[in-house]
Design a protein around this motif. Structure first.
Motif, PDB file in Angstrom:
ATOM      1  N   GLY A  51       0.796  -1.223   0.000  1.00 31.56           N
ATOM      2  CA  GLY A  51       0.000   0.000   0.000  1.00 31.56           C
ATOM      3  C   GLY A  51       0.825   1.268   0.000  1.00 31.56           C
ATOM      4  N   VAL A  52       2.164   1.154  -0.189  1.00 24.37           N
ATOM      5  CA  VAL A  52       3.028   2.341  -0.204  1.00 24.37           C
ATOM      6  C   VAL A  52       2.751   3.126  -1.486  1.00 24.37           C
ATOM      7  CG1 VAL A  52       5.394   3.187  -0.258  1.00 24.37           C
ATOM      8  CG2 VAL A  52       4.818   1.203   1.153  1.00 24.37           C
ATOM      9  N   ILE A 155      -4.410   6.406  -2.598  1.00 30.08           N
ATOM     10  CA  ILE A 155      -4.796   5.827  -1.309  1.00 30.08           C
ATOM     11  C   ILE A 155      -5.320   4.430  -1.633  1.00 30.08           C
ATOM     12  CG2 ILE A 155      -6.220   6.042   0.753  1.00 30.08           C
ATOM     13  CD1 ILE A 155      -6.384   9.037   0.246  1.00 30.08           C
ATOM     14  N   ALA A 156      -4.427   3.477  -1.707  1.00 25.64           N
ATOM     15  CA  ALA A 156      -4.785   2.130  -2.144  1.00 25.64           C
ATOM     16  C   ALA A 156      -5.140   1.264  -0.947  1.00 25.64           C
ATOM     17  CB  ALA A 156      -3.629   1.505  -2.915  1.00 25.64           C
ATOM     18  N   PRO A 157      -6.349   0.736  -0.859  1.00 30.12           N
ATOM     19  CA  PRO A 157      -6.729  -0.146   0.251  1.00 30.12           C
ATOM     20  C   PRO A 157      -6.054  -1.504   0.097  1.00 30.12           C
ATOM     21  CG  PRO A 157      -8.523  -0.015  -1.325  1.00 30.12           C
ATOM     22  CD  PRO A 157      -7.473   0.940  -1.808  1.00 30.12           C
ATOM     23  N   ILE A 158      -5.240  -1.885   1.055  1.00 33.75           N
ATOM     24  CA  ILE A 158      -4.563  -3.179   0.964  1.00 33.75           C
ATOM     25  C   ILE A 158      -4.823  -4.041   2.202  1.00 33.75           C
ATOM     26  CG2 ILE A 158      -2.747  -2.626  -0.684  1.00 33.75           C
ATOM     27  CD1 ILE A 158      -2.066  -2.403   3.041  1.00 33.75           C
ATOM     28  N   ILE A 159      -5.664  -3.552   3.125  1.00 37.69           N
ATOM     29  CA  ILE A 159      -6.018  -4.354   4.298  1.00 37.69           C
ATOM     30  C   ILE A 159      -7.435  -3.993   4.716  1.00 37.69           C
ATOM     31  CG2 ILE A 159      -5.005  -2.698   5.938  1.00 37.69           C
ATOM     32  CD1 ILE A 159      -4.070  -5.196   7.558  1.00 37.69           C
ATOM     33  N   CYS A 160      -8.298  -4.997   4.869  1.00 33.98           N
ATOM     34  CA  CYS A 160      -9.723  -4.755   5.145  1.00 33.98           C
ATOM     35  C   CYS A 160     -10.243  -5.763   6.159  1.00 33.98           C
ATOM     36  CB  CYS A 160     -10.567  -4.898   3.870  1.00 33.98           C
ATOM     37  SG  CYS A 160     -10.184  -3.757   2.553  1.00 33.98           S
ATOM     38  N   GLU A 161     -11.203  -5.323   6.946  1.00 33.49           N
ATOM     39  CA  GLU A 161     -11.959  -6.252   7.774  1.00 33.49           C
ATOM     40  C   GLU A 161     -12.933  -7.008   6.874  1.00 33.49           C
ATOM     41  OE1 GLU A 161     -11.477  -7.093  10.703  1.00 33.49           O
ATOM     42  OE2 GLU A 161     -10.568  -5.447  11.836  1.00 33.49           O
ATOM     43  N   LEU A 166     -15.477  -3.436   0.706  1.00 29.75           N
ATOM     44  CA  LEU A 166     -14.307  -3.532  -0.158  1.00 29.75           C
ATOM     45  C   LEU A 166     -13.666  -4.915  -0.105  1.00 29.75           C
ATOM     46  CD1 LEU A 166     -12.260  -0.200   0.088  1.00 29.75           C
ATOM     47  CD2 LEU A 166     -13.048  -1.326  -1.996  1.00 29.75           C
ATOM     48  N   TYR A 167     -13.833  -5.593   1.043  1.00 29.46           N
ATOM     49  CA  TYR A 167     -13.207  -6.905   1.190  1.00 29.46           C
ATOM     50  C   TYR A 167     -13.786  -7.886   0.177  1.00 29.46           C
ATOM     51  CZ  TYR A 167     -11.685 -11.349   3.127  1.00 29.46           C
ATOM     52  OH  TYR A 167     -11.139 -12.608   3.264  1.00 29.46           O
ATOM     53  N   ASP A 168     -15.102  -7.886   0.043  1.00 32.41           N
ATOM     54  CA  ASP A 168     -15.730  -8.786  -0.924  1.00 32.41           C
ATOM     55  C   ASP A 168     -15.284  -8.475  -2.344  1.00 32.41           C
ATOM     56  OD1 ASP A 168     -17.113 -10.226   0.988  1.00 32.41           O
ATOM     57  OD2 ASP A 168     -18.802  -8.823   0.989  1.00 32.41           O
ATOM     58  N   GLU A 169     -15.077  -7.191  -2.618  1.00 30.67           N
ATOM     59  CA  GLU A 169     -14.672  -6.794  -3.961  1.00 30.67           C
ATOM     60  C   GLU A 169     -13.218  -7.157  -4.252  1.00 30.67           C
ATOM     61  OE1 GLU A 169     -13.974  -2.643  -6.505  1.00 30.67           O
ATOM     62  OE2 GLU A 169     -15.173  -2.604  -4.661  1.00 30.67           O
ATOM     63  N   ASP A 188      -8.490   1.714  10.334  1.00 28.81           N
ATOM     64  CA  ASP A 188      -7.573   1.006  11.212  1.00 28.81           C
ATOM     65  C   ASP A 188      -6.869  -0.064  10.389  1.00 28.81           C
ATOM     66  OD1 ASP A 188      -8.284   2.449  13.429  1.00 28.81           O
ATOM     67  OD2 ASP A 188      -9.896   1.081  14.000  1.00 28.81           O
ATOM     68  N   ALA A 189      -5.567  -0.082  10.442  1.00 36.19           N
ATOM     69  CA  ALA A 189      -4.808  -1.015   9.610  1.00 36.19           C
ATOM     70  C   ALA A 189      -4.823  -2.409  10.230  1.00 36.19           C
ATOM     71  CB  ALA A 189      -3.382  -0.513   9.421  1.00 36.19           C
ATOM     72  N   GLU A 190      -5.994  -2.982  10.317  1.00 40.48           N
ATOM     73  CA  GLU A 190      -6.180  -4.331  10.833  1.00 40.48           C
ATOM     74  C   GLU A 190      -7.064  -5.088   9.857  1.00 40.48           C
ATOM     75  OE1 GLU A 190      -4.530  -5.306  13.415  1.00 40.48           O
ATOM     76  OE2 GLU A 190      -3.842  -3.329  14.077  1.00 40.48           O
ATOM     77  N   GLY A 191      -7.006  -6.389   9.894  1.00 35.68           N
ATOM     78  CA  GLY A 191      -7.874  -7.170   9.024  1.00 35.68           C
ATOM     79  C   GLY A 191      -7.070  -8.131   8.172  1.00 35.68           C
ATOM     80  N   TYR A 192      -7.503  -8.271   6.888  1.00 34.65           N
ATOM     81  CA  TYR A 192      -6.884  -9.236   5.981  1.00 34.65           C
ATOM     82  C   TYR A 192      -6.347  -8.516   4.751  1.00 34.65           C
ATOM     83  CZ  TYR A 192      -9.041 -12.684   8.975  1.00 34.65           C
ATOM     84  OH  TYR A 192      -9.398 -13.439  10.076  1.00 34.65           O
ATOM     85  N   LEU A 193      -5.205  -9.011   4.241  1.00 29.87           N
ATOM     86  CA  LEU A 193      -4.572  -8.367   3.101  1.00 29.87           C
ATOM     87  C   LEU A 193      -5.367  -8.595   1.820  1.00 29.87           C
ATOM     88  CD1 LEU A 193      -0.734  -8.959   3.517  1.00 29.87           C
ATOM     89  CD2 LEU A 193      -2.174  -7.187   4.486  1.00 29.87           C
ATOM     90  N   VAL A 194      -5.486  -7.533   1.026  1.00 26.02           N
ATOM     91  CA  VAL A 194      -6.061  -7.596  -0.313  1.00 26.02           C
ATOM     92  C   VAL A 194      -5.091  -6.872  -1.248  1.00 26.02           C
ATOM     93  CG1 VAL A 194      -8.461  -7.696   0.493  1.00 26.02           C
ATOM     94  CG2 VAL A 194      -7.401  -5.465   0.076  1.00 26.02           C
ATOM     95  N   GLN A 195      -5.172  -7.161  -2.515  1.00 26.10           N
ATOM     96  CA  GLN A 195      -4.302  -6.511  -3.511  1.00 26.10           C
ATOM     97  C   GLN A 195      -2.829  -6.606  -3.105  1.00 26.10           C
ATOM     98  OE1 GLN A 195      -6.745  -3.104  -5.621  1.00 26.10           O
ATOM     99  NE2 GLN A 195      -6.218  -2.399  -3.578  1.00 26.10           N
ATOM    100  N   SER A 196      -2.429  -7.729  -2.548  1.00 27.70           N
ATOM    101  CA  SER A 196      -1.087  -7.863  -1.978  1.00 27.70           C
ATOM    102  C   SER A 196      -0.366  -9.096  -2.481  1.00 27.70           C
ATOM    103  CB  SER A 196      -1.167  -7.889  -0.443  1.00 27.70           C
ATOM    104  OG  SER A 196      -1.687  -6.678   0.064  1.00 27.70           O
ATOM    105  N   GLY A 197      -0.459  -9.344  -3.785  1.00 29.12           N
ATOM    106  CA  GLY A 197       0.280 -10.435  -4.392  1.00 29.12           C
ATOM    107  C   GLY A 197      -0.016 -11.766  -3.750  1.00 29.12           C
ATOM    108  N   GLU A 198       1.031 -12.581  -3.565  1.00 26.05           N
ATOM    109  CA  GLU A 198       0.846 -13.924  -3.009  1.00 26.05           C
ATOM    110  C   GLU A 198       0.427 -13.906  -1.534  1.00 26.05           C
ATOM    111  OE1 GLU A 198       5.007 -15.737  -1.828  1.00 26.05           O
ATOM    112  OE2 GLU A 198       5.251 -14.539  -3.660  1.00 26.05           O
ATOM    113  N   PHE A 199       0.496 -12.717  -0.898  1.00 30.54           N
ATOM    114  CA  PHE A 199       0.155 -12.618   0.520  1.00 30.54           C
ATOM    115  C   PHE A 199      -1.318 -12.251   0.735  1.00 30.54           C
ATOM    116  CE2 PHE A 199       4.552 -11.363  -0.254  1.00 30.54           C
ATOM    117  CZ  PHE A 199       5.206 -12.369   0.447  1.00 30.54           C
ATOM    118  N   THR A 200      -2.056 -12.024  -0.345  1.00 34.23           N
ATOM    119  CA  THR A 200      -3.478 -11.704  -0.254  1.00 34.23           C
ATOM    120  C   THR A 200      -4.202 -12.793   0.539  1.00 34.23           C
ATOM    121  OG1 THR A 200      -3.483 -10.460  -2.317  1.00 34.23           O
ATOM    122  CG2 THR A 200      -5.597 -11.367  -1.591  1.00 34.23           C
TER     123      THR A 200
END
Length: 634
Positions: A51-52, A155-161, A166-169, A188-200
Motif C-alpha cells: 500500500g506504499v 490511497i490504495a486499500p490493501i487491508i480490510c476487515e 471492499l473486502y468482498d470486492e 484502522d490497519a487491521e484485518g486481511y490483506l487484499v491486492q497484496s500479491g501472493e500474501f493476499t
C-alpha cells in the motif's frame, strides 16, 4: 510497586519497536530505471508494503537536499525547510496540524512489487525516527492519509476487515485494482490483506502472520531484515557551565587527553568565580592551567562539567555508606540496605532522574559493585496542591500558601494531617481552609479521648472473650480498623488510614459516653489510648510524642515502639443482627450467632415475626446469610 503511567512513560522513552528494515532502490532520473543506491526504511508494519503510494524524507535530510539540488524544486524545498525549523518536533508530529510537502521529482522502487514510488519531503517526518526515511501508507495512517488527500496521491486499500464491502470486492485481487477511495479518514490497519500479491488473504496487523511472511520473503532475497529499534539515544553528559562534577581529564598538545592521576582526585570547582558577572570555568585560568601528568609540559584542564544527573543517579547508594573516605560506597553496605523500600518523587522525573537511576544501578550491578537490580522497590508520585482558581501552586506564580499561615494558628501536626487527609497522595487537590480547621478539630478531639481513656487506665493483659457490650464492640472496632489502617499505610493510602483512625476515635467516644466508669476495663482503655497514639504518630509526631509521655506516662519515644498488632479475626462479632422481611418488607429483626447455620437462621427469623405470620401459610423462606431473611407467606 511503580505507577503504571511512570512505567509507560519510560517504555515510550526507550521506544523499543519490533519491525523490519526494508531496502528501497533509488530510481534514475527517468523514474523507472533502478540505480545501485539503496534507501532503507524502518517499519513495524511490513504487511502494508503493497500500500506504499509515496516515500517521505524529512526537510533536514541531506539526501532530500541532494535530490532537489539544481532543480526547479530547490527553492520550494528550502522554503519548507526554513519553515519547519521554526516548529518543535512535538508539534510537527501532531495529527491535527496541517501537513506541508514538496515533491523531489525523484522515485524509489518498491521491493515487493517493483512499482515506482514518488519521493516527497514532508514536515511531519522526523530525522531521528528509524532511518529518517518513511514509507507513506495512507490507507492505514491518518497523517499519511491527510497528506495524500492534500496532494492528490494514491490511497490504495490493501487491508480490510471481512465486514468491509471492499473486502468482498478485493479479497481475490492480487494486483492493485483500486488505488483511490472516497473515505474521509484512514481505516484502522487491521484485518486481511487484499491486492497484496501472493500474501493476499493473510491476517494483517502488528506481529501478524502477514508481517512474518513478508519479512521472510524480503530476507530470502536480501531486500529486508528483522530489526529491533530503540528511540533512546546515547546520553551526552558534558555541560559547558560551572555547576556539576568537573570532568577529570587534562588535554595536552603532545599526549592528547590524559586522565587526572588518582592521587589528585577529586577535582573540585573553584569557589571564587564571579558567577554574577557570568565568569565561566573556561575563562578562569587558575582552574584550567595545569601540567600534563605524562610529559610534564603545560596543559589545559577540561572545563566542561558533567550533567548533574550523574550525581542524582546514584546518591541513594552513597546514603548507604556516607562516611566512607576510600570508596563511593562499600558493596557490603549497599547490599545490606538496597533497594530503597519507598521512594517519593514527582512525576516530572519519570523519564529523567528515575530512568537514569535504574540505568546507573544496572551498570553498577553488571560491574559487580552491587547486587541490587533495581534502585527503588515502590514509587509514589505525589500530587500537586492547587489554589482557588485550580492552578498549581508555585513560588513563581506567587500563589502559594505559606506554611506559617497554618503552623502559626494550628500547629505543624494539623498541616501534616490535612495535606495527607484531603486526598490520596498521588492525586492533585484544591487547598481548602475549612479542611484545615476540620483537621485541627479532630486532633483536639482525639487528644481529649486519649486523655479520658488513659485516666485511671494501666497496661496489662485482659480477657478479650469476656468483653461485653460497648467494651466488646470497641475491641472489635480497634482490631478491624487497626488492621485496615496498617494495610493502608503499607499501600501509601494515608487519607484512608486517617479515616480509620477517626472511626476508632468515634468508637472510643461512644464507649466513654455509654459505659459507666465502674464497668470500664482499665487494660482495654490503656490499649485503645496507646494504639490511637501509635498509629497516628507517623502523621502527627508532636501530638503523639507528648501524649505518649504525659497521658500514657511511658518512657522513651513512641517511635521506638513496635507497631501495634491487630487481628482481623478478633473484629468479628459473636452475634449479628439480621433484618427479617415478609413479602419484601422489613417486619422485624433477629439476633443470631455469627456462625449460625441456614436452619438456625431461618428458625430465629420465623420466631422473631411469629405474630405477623399468624393465620398465614409460609410458602418460601429466602436466607441471605448474615444479612436478612425474606419470608413469602399468604
Amino acid at each position: 510497586g511503580w505507577p503504571e503511567n511512570v512505567k509507560a512513560q519510560q517504555r515510550n522513552w526507550i521506544g523499543r519497536s519490533e519491525g523490519a528494515e526494508i531496502d528501497f532502490t533509488l530510481a534514475d532520473k527517468d523514474g523507472v530505471t533502478p540505480t545501485d543506491r539503496k534507501i532503507t526504511v524502518f517499519t513495524t508494519r511490513a504487511d502494508t508494503l503493497f500500500g506504499v503510494s509515496f516515500f517521505l524524507l524529512p526537510p533536514e535530510s541531506p539526501l532530500a537536499a541532494e535530490l532537489v539540488a539544481g532543480t526547479e524544486r530547490e527553492a520550494a524545498f528550502k522554503e519548507l525547510k526554513e519553515a519547519t525549523e521554526k516548529v518543535s518536533s512535538v508539534d510537527r508530529q501532531g495529527s491535527a496540524r496541517e501537513k506541508h510537502g514538496v515533491f523531489t521529482g525523484r522515485y524509489v522502487i518498491n521491493p515487493i512489487n517493483g512499482r515506482p514510488v514518488p519521493i516527497w519531503v514532508a514536515d511531519y517526518v522526523l530525522m531521528d525516527y528509524g532511518t529518517g526515511a518513511v514509507m507513506g501508507v495512507p490507507c492505514g495512517d491518518q497523517r499519511d492519509f491527510d497528506f495524500a488527500k492534500k496532494y492528490g496521491l494514491e490511497i490504495a486499500p490493501i487491508i480490510c476487515e471481512k465486514d468491509d464491502p471492499l473486502y468482498d470486492e478485493l479479497k481475490d485481487e492480487r494486483e492493485l485494482k483500486v488505488t483511490s477511495v472516497s473515505w474521509d479518514h484512514a481505516m484502522d490497519a487491521e484485518g486481511y490483506l487484499v491486492q497484496s500479491g501472493e500474501f493476499t488473504g493473510l491476517k494483517g496487523g502488528k506481529h501478524s502472520e502477514a508481517v512474518d511472511a513478508i519479512i521472510g520473503w524480503l530476507s530470502e532475497r536480501g531486500l529486508g531484515r528483522k530489526k529491533v529499534q530503540f528511540r533512546l539515544r546515547d546520553w551526552l553528559i558534558s555541560r559547558q557551565r560551572y555547576w556539576g562534577n568537573p570532568i577529570p581529564m587534562i588535554h595536552c598538545d603532545c599526549c592528547g587527553d590524559v586522565p587526572v592521576p588518582y592521587d589528585q582526585l577529586p577535582v573540585t570547582l573553584p569557589d571564587n568565580l564571579d558567577l554574577g558577572a557570568g565568569e565561566t570555568l573556561a575563562e578562569y585560568a587558575p582552574f584550567y592551567e595545569t601540567t600534563c601528568p605524562k610529559c610534564g609540559k603545560p596543559a589545559k584542564r577540561i572545563t566542561d562539567t558533567m550533567d548533574t544527573f550523574t550525581c542524582s543517579s546514584w546518591y541513594y547508594l552513597r546514603y548507604c555508606d556516607p562516611h566512607n573516605d576510600k570508596l563511593p560506597f562499600s558493596k557490603e553496605a549497599v547490599d545490606r540496605w538496597m533497594p530503597v523500600d519507598n521512594y517519593i518523587g514527582g512525576i516530572e522525573h519519570a523519564i529523567l532522574h528515575l530512568l537514569y537511576s535504574r540505568f546507573w544501578t544496572k551498570v553498577l550491578r553488571d560491574l559487580g559493585m552491587i547486587d541490587a537490580d533495581e534502585p527503588f522497590t515502590n514509587l509514589l508520585c505525589q500530587g500537586m496542591v492547587k489554589d482557588h482558581n485550580g492552578e498549581t501552586m508555585s513560588k513563581s506564580k506567587g500563589n502559594v500558601v505559606p506554611p506559617s499561615s497554618v503552623i502559626g494558628p494550628y500547629g505543624a501536626d494539623t498541616m501534616r494531617l490535612v495535606i495527607l487527609f484531603i486526598a490520596p497522595p498521588e492525586k492533585d487537590f484544591d487547598w481548602d481552609e475549612k479542611a484545615v480547621a476540620g483537621a485541627n478539630r479532630f486532633i483536639k478531639r482525639a487528644w481529649s479521648i486519649v486523655w479520658q481513656l488513659s485516666a485511671g487506665a494501666h497496661a496489662g493483659e485482659f480477657d478479650a472473650k469476656s468483653l461485653k457490650g460497648q467494651a466488646g464492640e470497641l475491641f472489635r472496632t480497634l482490631n478491624g480498623l487497626g488492621a485496615r489502617c496498617t494495610s493502608d499505610y503499607d499501600r501509601g493510602q494515608f487519607n484512608t488510614a486517617i479515616s480509620a483512625v477517626m472511626e476508632i476515635v468515634n468508637a472510643a467516644s461512644k464507649y466513654l459516653n455509654e459505659t459507666p466508669a465502674a464497668d470500664r476495663v482499665p487494660e482495654l482503655d490503656f490499649r485503645v489510648a496507646h494504639d490511637i497514639v501509635a498509629i497516628l504518630a507517623p502523621i502527627c509526631p508532636h501530638w503523639a510524642e507528648e501524649l505518649y509521655h504525659e497521658a500514657l506516662h511511658l518512657e522513651g519515644s513512641v517511635y521506638n515502639e513496635p507497631w501495634p498488632e491487630f487481628d482481623p479475626e478478633l473484629a468479628k462479632a459473636d452475634t449479628v443482627e439480621i433484618a427479617v422481611q415478609v413479602m419484601g418488607k422489613v417486619r422485624g429483626h433477629a439476633t443470631i450467632a455469627a456462625d449460625a447455620t441456614r436452619e438456625q437462621t431461618e428458625k430465629a427469623a420465623l420466631a422473631a415475626i411469629s405474630e405477623q405470620l399468624e393465620g398465614k401459610t409460609v410458602r418460601k423462606v429466602i436466607v441471605v446469610p448474615g444479612k436478612l431473611v425474606n419470608v413469602v407467606a399468604n
